[in-house]
Design a protein around this motif. Structure first.
Motif, PDB file in Angstrom:
ATOM      1  N   ILE A 142      38.077 -32.187   8.257  1.00  0.00           N
ATOM      2  CA  ILE A 142      38.684 -30.848   8.330  1.00  0.00           C
ATOM      3  C   ILE A 142      38.906 -30.249   6.943  1.00  0.00           C
ATOM      4  O   ILE A 142      38.721 -29.037   6.747  1.00  0.00           O
ATOM      5  CB  ILE A 142      39.982 -30.879   9.177  1.00  0.00           C
ATOM      6  N   PHE A 143      39.233 -31.090   5.944  1.00  0.00           N
ATOM      7  CA  PHE A 143      39.469 -30.542   4.605  1.00  0.00           C
ATOM      8  C   PHE A 143      38.152 -30.141   3.945  1.00  0.00           C
ATOM      9  O   PHE A 143      38.107 -29.117   3.252  1.00  0.00           O
ATOM     10  CB  PHE A 143      40.272 -31.518   3.743  1.00  0.00           C
TER      11      PHE A 143
ATOM     12  N   ILE B 134      37.480 -26.760   5.340  1.00  0.00           N
ATOM     13  CA  ILE B 134      38.316 -25.714   4.719  1.00  0.00           C
ATOM     14  C   ILE B 134      37.749 -25.388   3.329  1.00  0.00           C
ATOM     15  O   ILE B 134      37.599 -24.226   2.969  1.00  0.00           O
ATOM     16  CB  ILE B 134      39.792 -26.162   4.650  1.00  0.00           C
TER      17      ILE B 134
ATOM     18  N   PHE C 185      45.657 -25.466  -1.297  1.00  0.00           N
ATOM     19  CA  PHE C 185      45.954 -24.472  -0.254  1.00  0.00           C
ATOM     20  C   PHE C 185      47.208 -24.890   0.497  1.00  0.00           C
ATOM     21  O   PHE C 185      47.662 -26.041   0.405  1.00  0.00           O
ATOM     22  CB  PHE C 185      44.754 -24.278   0.696  1.00  0.00           C
TER      23      PHE C 185
ATOM     24  N   ASP D  72      49.755 -26.031   3.369  1.00  0.00           N
ATOM     25  CA  ASP D  72      49.731 -26.884   4.554  1.00  0.00           C
ATOM     26  C   ASP D  72      50.029 -26.021   5.777  1.00  0.00           C
ATOM     27  O   ASP D  72      50.909 -25.170   5.753  1.00  0.00           O
ATOM     28  CB  ASP D  72      50.786 -28.005   4.422  1.00  0.00           C
ATOM     29  N   ILE D  73      49.295 -26.259   6.856  1.00  0.00           N
ATOM     30  CA  ILE D  73      49.422 -25.434   8.066  1.00  0.00           C
ATOM     31  C   ILE D  73      50.737 -25.716   8.806  1.00  0.00           C
ATOM     32  O   ILE D  73      51.239 -24.843   9.526  1.00  0.00           O
ATOM     33  CB  ILE D  73      48.182 -25.635   8.980  1.00  0.00           C
ATOM     34  N   ARG D  74      51.277 -26.918   8.658  1.00  0.00           N
ATOM     35  CA  ARG D  74      52.566 -27.258   9.290  1.00  0.00           C
ATOM     36  C   ARG D  74      53.535 -27.732   8.196  1.00  0.00           C
ATOM     37  O   ARG D  74      53.734 -28.936   8.001  1.00  0.00           O
ATOM     38  CB  ARG D  74      52.378 -28.361  10.345  1.00  0.00           C
TER      39      ARG D  74
ATOM     40  N   LEU E 224      48.775 -28.454  -0.397  1.00  0.00           N
ATOM     41  CA  LEU E 224      47.926 -29.638  -0.489  1.00  0.00           C
ATOM     42  C   LEU E 224      46.972 -29.432  -1.656  1.00  0.00           C
ATOM     43  O   LEU E 224      46.338 -28.376  -1.753  1.00  0.00           O
ATOM     44  CB  LEU E 224      47.140 -29.834   0.808  1.00  0.00           C
TER      45      LEU E 224
ATOM     46  N   ASN F 248      49.776 -39.965   0.873  1.00  0.00           N
ATOM     47  CA  ASN F 248      49.697 -40.989   1.915  1.00  0.00           C
ATOM     48  C   ASN F 248      48.330 -41.661   1.813  1.00  0.00           C
ATOM     49  O   ASN F 248      47.307 -40.977   1.658  1.00  0.00           O
ATOM     50  CB  ASN F 248      49.867 -40.354   3.296  1.00  0.00           C
TER      51      ASN F 248
ATOM     52  N   GLY G   8      50.891 -43.173   7.380  1.00  0.00           N
ATOM     53  CA  GLY G   8      51.026 -41.878   8.043  1.00  0.00           C
ATOM     54  C   GLY G   8      49.919 -40.910   7.688  1.00  0.00           C
ATOM     55  O   GLY G   8      49.942 -39.752   8.100  1.00  0.00           O
ATOM     56  N   GLN G   9      48.922 -41.358   6.897  1.00  0.00           N
ATOM     57  CA  GLN G   9      47.793 -40.466   6.588  1.00  0.00           C
ATOM     58  C   GLN G   9      47.044 -40.135   7.870  1.00  0.00           C
ATOM     59  O   GLN G   9      46.733 -41.035   8.661  1.00  0.00           O
ATOM     60  CB  GLN G   9      46.838 -41.135   5.583  1.00  0.00           C
ATOM     61  N   VAL G  10      46.811 -38.846   8.096  1.00  0.00           N
ATOM     62  CA  VAL G  10      46.062 -38.436   9.292  1.00  0.00           C
ATOM     63  C   VAL G  10      44.748 -37.728   8.949  1.00  0.00           C
ATOM     64  O   VAL G  10      43.829 -37.702   9.764  1.00  0.00           O
ATOM     65  CB  VAL G  10      46.909 -37.558  10.254  1.00  0.00           C
ATOM     66  N   VAL G  11      44.670 -37.153   7.749  1.00  0.00           N
ATOM     67  CA  VAL G  11      43.408 -36.550   7.311  1.00  0.00           C
ATOM     68  C   VAL G  11      42.871 -37.410   6.164  1.00  0.00           C
ATOM     69  O   VAL G  11      43.513 -37.531   5.113  1.00  0.00           O
ATOM     70  CB  VAL G  11      43.593 -35.085   6.859  1.00  0.00           C
TER      71      VAL G  11
ATOM     72  N   HIS H 195      44.486 -36.263  -0.667  1.00  0.00           N
ATOM     73  CA  HIS H 195      45.229 -35.035  -0.990  1.00  0.00           C
ATOM     74  C   HIS H 195      46.632 -35.376  -1.461  1.00  0.00           C
ATOM     75  O   HIS H 195      47.232 -36.337  -0.999  1.00  0.00           O
ATOM     76  CB  HIS H 195      45.282 -34.090   0.217  1.00  0.00           C
TER      77      HIS H 195
ATOM     78  N   HIS I  86      50.424 -34.015  -1.492  1.00  0.00           N
ATOM     79  CA  HIS I  86      51.360 -33.046  -0.915  1.00  0.00           C
ATOM     80  C   HIS I  86      52.263 -32.566  -2.048  1.00  0.00           C
ATOM     81  O   HIS I  86      52.880 -33.390  -2.740  1.00  0.00           O
ATOM     82  CB  HIS I  86      52.234 -33.698   0.149  1.00  0.00           C
TER      83      HIS I  86
HETATM   84  P1  AMP Z   1      48.471 -36.647   5.742  1.00  0.00           P
HETATM   85  O1  AMP Z   1      49.448 -37.148   6.786  1.00  0.00           O
HETATM   86  O2  AMP Z   1      48.897 -37.042   4.360  1.00  0.00           O
HETATM   87  O3  AMP Z   1      47.052 -37.005   6.066  1.00  0.00           O
HETATM   88  O4  AMP Z   1      48.626 -35.070   5.778  1.00  0.00           O
HETATM   89  C1  AMP Z   1      47.727 -34.204   6.402  1.00  0.00           C
HETATM   90  C2  AMP Z   1      48.311 -32.823   6.316  1.00  0.00           C
HETATM   91  O5  AMP Z   1      47.295 -31.887   6.629  1.00  0.00           O
HETATM   92  C3  AMP Z   1      49.476 -32.549   7.296  1.00  0.00           C
HETATM   93  O6  AMP Z   1      50.649 -32.185   6.570  1.00  0.00           O
HETATM   94  C4  AMP Z   1      48.964 -31.379   8.147  1.00  0.00           C
HETATM   95  O7  AMP Z   1      49.969 -30.449   8.483  1.00  0.00           O
HETATM   96  C5  AMP Z   1      47.882 -30.773   7.255  1.00  0.00           C
HETATM   97  N1  AMP Z   1      46.828 -30.038   7.939  1.00  0.00           N
HETATM   98  C6  AMP Z   1      46.134 -30.427   9.047  1.00  0.00           C
HETATM   99  N2  AMP Z   1      45.240 -29.477   9.392  1.00  0.00           N
HETATM  100  C7  AMP Z   1      45.359 -28.477   8.483  1.00  0.00           C
HETATM  101  C8  AMP Z   1      44.717 -27.215   8.295  1.00  0.00           C
HETATM  102  N3  AMP Z   1      43.747 -26.784   9.120  1.00  0.00           N
HETATM  103  N4  AMP Z   1      45.100 -26.442   7.252  1.00  0.00           N
HETATM  104  C9  AMP Z   1      46.068 -26.858   6.417  1.00  0.00           C
HETATM  105  N5  AMP Z   1      46.715 -28.035   6.530  1.00  0.00           N
HETATM  106  C10 AMP Z   1      46.375 -28.828   7.550  1.00  0.00           C
END
Ligand code: AMP
Ligand code: ZN
Length: 114
Positions: free
Chosen positions: A4-5, A8, A27, A29-31, A39, A86, A92-95, A99, A101
């Motif tokens: 996803i990054f 973007i 850019f 963060d969306i949430r 990020l 992360n 807790g890394q999800v992407v 990056h 924060h």
């Molecule tokens: P991490 O948990 O360190 O992998 O953080 C991933 C971050 O990416 C989270 O804070 C999400 O809110 C953010 N994120 C996910 N999708 C998007 C997006 N489309 N645009 C901006 N930030 C995003």
């Protein structure tokens, strides 16, 4: 690549950019988890610090300097800020595109600590 990054960064998905140079972007963060939450990441797809190599040392330094530059631009240097990375699912890394924060904008010292 289904990242996803990367999407973007290359414009396939919209992002609210505040900084871009040949190696690093920033850019919003969306949430957001704080009043200001950005990020900062390399354009090069690296999963996390777990996958970093010695050859990436300049890139890591550039990312850090971009965090500072963006923080100054948004006035976060006055109030202070956190920089968090992360690394791996267990953190807790999800992407899985490295990056940093950049978290700040509180009017008082935040109640939570890491
Ligand atoms: P991490 O948990 O360190 O992998 O953080 C991933 C971050 O990416 C989270 O804070 C999400 O809110 C953010 N994120 C996910 N999708 C998007 C997006 N489309 N645009 C901006 N930030 C995003
Ligand atoms: Zn990527």
């Amino acid at each position: 690549m289904d990242c996803i990054f990367c999407k973007i960064i290359n414009g396939e998905i919209p992002g609210k950019f505040v900084y871009r140079d040949k190696n690093v972007v920033a850019f919003f963060d969306i949430r957001p988890k704080s009043p200001i939450h950005l990020l900062v990441m390399p354009i090069k797809h690296i999963e996390s610090l777990i996958n970093i190599s010695f050859n990436d040392k300049n890139l890591l330094a550039e990312m850090t300097l971009v965090v500072v530059k963006v923080a100054n631009k948004l006035g976060l240097d006055k109030s202070g800020y956190k920089v968090i990375i992360n690394n791996g699912k267990g953190s807790g890394q999800v992407v899985f595109h490295l990056h940093m924060h950049l978290l700040g904008g509180w009017h008082e010292t935040p109640h939570w600590q890491v």
